[in-house]
Design a protein around this motif. Structure first.
Motif: not given
Length: 512
Positions: A44-45, A61, A63, A117-118, A121
């Motif tokens: 994730v970034d 993922i 954001t 997105p978070m 995650a």
């Protein structure tokens, strides 16, 4: 990482941030959601450029939204795939052009949309490493659903389904009793082990986690959470959630049953009061009937289901009511004596073909009931108005009494198919007729039982002296003397056809 990340399981997660697959067509997106190889990890970034280069067989993922131009989208897809990633989830993924989507499919990169997105995650982490967190999340949702007031068991199941994010069903070995949030596939129901306290199953049609419901009044029930794409980890967590929710469901069952029993008693009393008043009008009584939705106007078709042996009338009522709900007609039922009395109501006179269809449906109801109860059923004739409702229920009751001894008809009789003699004989079994018959024949019952036996045989043989003598093995003069003596003791004249019919029926009623 100890687990692999499965797209169907992620799509089934109730808090996946609005995840959905993106492809060239909706059908392709649905197919891809089940065909994607599980991912070994998730990265994730905030942008693609910040993602680790070692993304082999992982989910990326990002954001931020993807670029709007086609060439930039193509470049993004190529860079992500070159780093080894098998899937890319971004917000507003619908902006990918058809050409970019085709490129992603050709390169083996699954495009995914995520509203948050978070949150996605976090769901990925729960499925990969956070087993306890996943379980606690489901349990917390169960607790939140219990905080809301439920108007009955069905409402409670709706709260549970909405909070947990999966379908929920109350089932027994025969099928689904109640469900919310979806339809439990038959194949899933068939695979469930009803002998275990907790059980999880996965078949091609779906998966389920269930717990046995510890209810003193309803044995063999299970509370089941179900869905498609659920992983072993999710099923294990849902089994715990089902176990936590089970006592609340069991308590709700008990509360509803107490209310149902009380309501059944009120309905039974109201029906009895209506039938006892028969033709006399009572505005207050009719208003109470209307309050229950019982219309006395219009046209009615009565039916009665009685136990041939001892039956639980409340459970029989529950079954009958559930079956009636499937009929496209105004229907009512209440416990009465050792069975259930009900009727169908029509605002306008139904066509003969419609009546036949409803009789067939009631025959099917009786056949289904016989699989769980030892019962017979009778159907009245179509009648109109308040007096007609009484008449059709009376007819159904007479038919049911006859049906209880009619194995040849499948313990099912329709009043319209019976002759007058059969109706009169059934009437002699009425609770009000038997005492009257005993009173009429009391002089013979108490003082001359031999005269009662002779009189009964005499009337059975159509007042034939010779036939009666042959049947009883007596001399004709003896029969004549006994009949004369019986008339004297009863104070009746058997030459009157109406008197003779009444005495004959009375003899049949008191005959052991």
């Amino acid at each position: 990482m100890s687990q692999q990340l499965d797209l169907p399981a992620l799509l089934a997660h109730p808090a996946n941030g609005g995840l959905r697959a993106i492809a060239t067509t909706p059908a392709a997106a649905a197919a891809r959601s089940t065909a994607v190889v599980p991912w070994r990890d998730v990265m994730v970034d905030s942008s693609e450029s910040r993602l680790p280069f070692d993304g082999t067989d992982s989910l990326a993922i990002v954001t931020v939204d993807p670029p709007l131009t086609s060439w930039q989208q193509d470049a993004l897809i190529r860079r992500v795939r070159d780093r080894g990633y098998r899937a890319l989830a971004v917000p507003n993924a619908d902006v990918f052009t058809p050409g970019s989507r085709v490129l992603a499919e050709r390169l083996g990169l699954t495009l995914l949309h995520a509203d948050d997105p978070m949150m996605l995650a976090k769901a990925c982490w729960e499925l990969l490493e956070g087993r306890d967190t996943l379980t606690l999340g489901y349990v917390r949702r169960v607790a939140q659903s219990i905080e809301y007031h439920a108007n009955g068991l069905a409402d409670l199941l709706r709260h549970l389904s909405a909070s947990v994010g999966h379908g929920v069903a109350l089932i027994d070995a025969q099928g689904v009793l109640l469900e919310a949030g979806g339809t439990l596939p038959k194949a899933v129901h068939k695979a469930i082990d009803f002998g275990r306290w907790l059980d999880t199953v996965t078949v091609s049609d779906g998966a389920a986690a269930s717990a046995r419901v510890d209810s003193p009044s309803r044995v063999g029930l299970r509370l089941t959470f179900f869905g498609t794409g659920l992983s072993t980890l999710q099923l294990s967590a849902l089994a715990v959630a089902a176990e936590v929710a089970m006592p609340v469901v069991a308590a709700r069952i008990l509360i509803d049953e107490v209310a149902d029993v009380n309501d059944a008693a009120v309905a039974s009393g109201l029906l009895r009061e209506f039938l006892e008043r028969r033709d006399s009008r009572d505005a207050e009584l009719e208003q109470r009937m209307l309050d229950r939705g019982w219309r006395t106007t219009g046209y009615h078709l009565g039916f009665r289901v009685i136990g041939r042996t001892r039956v639980d009338t409340f459970q029989l009522l529950r079954f009958v009511t559930r079956e009636l709900a499937a009929l496209p007609v105004d229907s009512h039922a209440a416990t009465s004596g050792r069975g259930v009395t009900g009727w169908l109501s029509f605002s306008a006179p139904p066509a003969p073909s419609q009546v036949e269809n409803y009789v067939t449906a009631l025959r099917g109801l009786h056949a289904a009931a016989r699989r769980a109860f030892n019962v017979a059923a009778g159907i009245g004739s179509l009648e109109s108005g308040s007096a007609g409702l009484v008449a059709t229920i009376d007819g159904a009751s007479d038919a049911a009494r006859i049906a209880a001894n009619r194995s040849a008809t499948g313990w099912f009789v329709r009043i319209d198919t019976l002759g007058l003699e059969q109706l009169l004989l059934s009437w002699t079994e009425n609770d009000t007729f038997v005492p009257a018959a005993e009173s009429l024949l009391a002089p013979l019952i108490t003082r001359a039982p031999d005269l009662l036996e002779t009189l009964t045989a005499y009337l059975d043989h159509e007042s034939g002296i010779a036939a009666t003598a042959d049947a009883l093995g007596l001399h004709r003069n003896t029969v004549s003397t006994r009949i004369a003596r019986a008339q004297e003791l009863l104070g009746l004249d058997l030459s009157d056809p109406e008197v003779r019919l009444a005495v004959h029926l009375a003899c049949r009623a008191v005959k052991p």
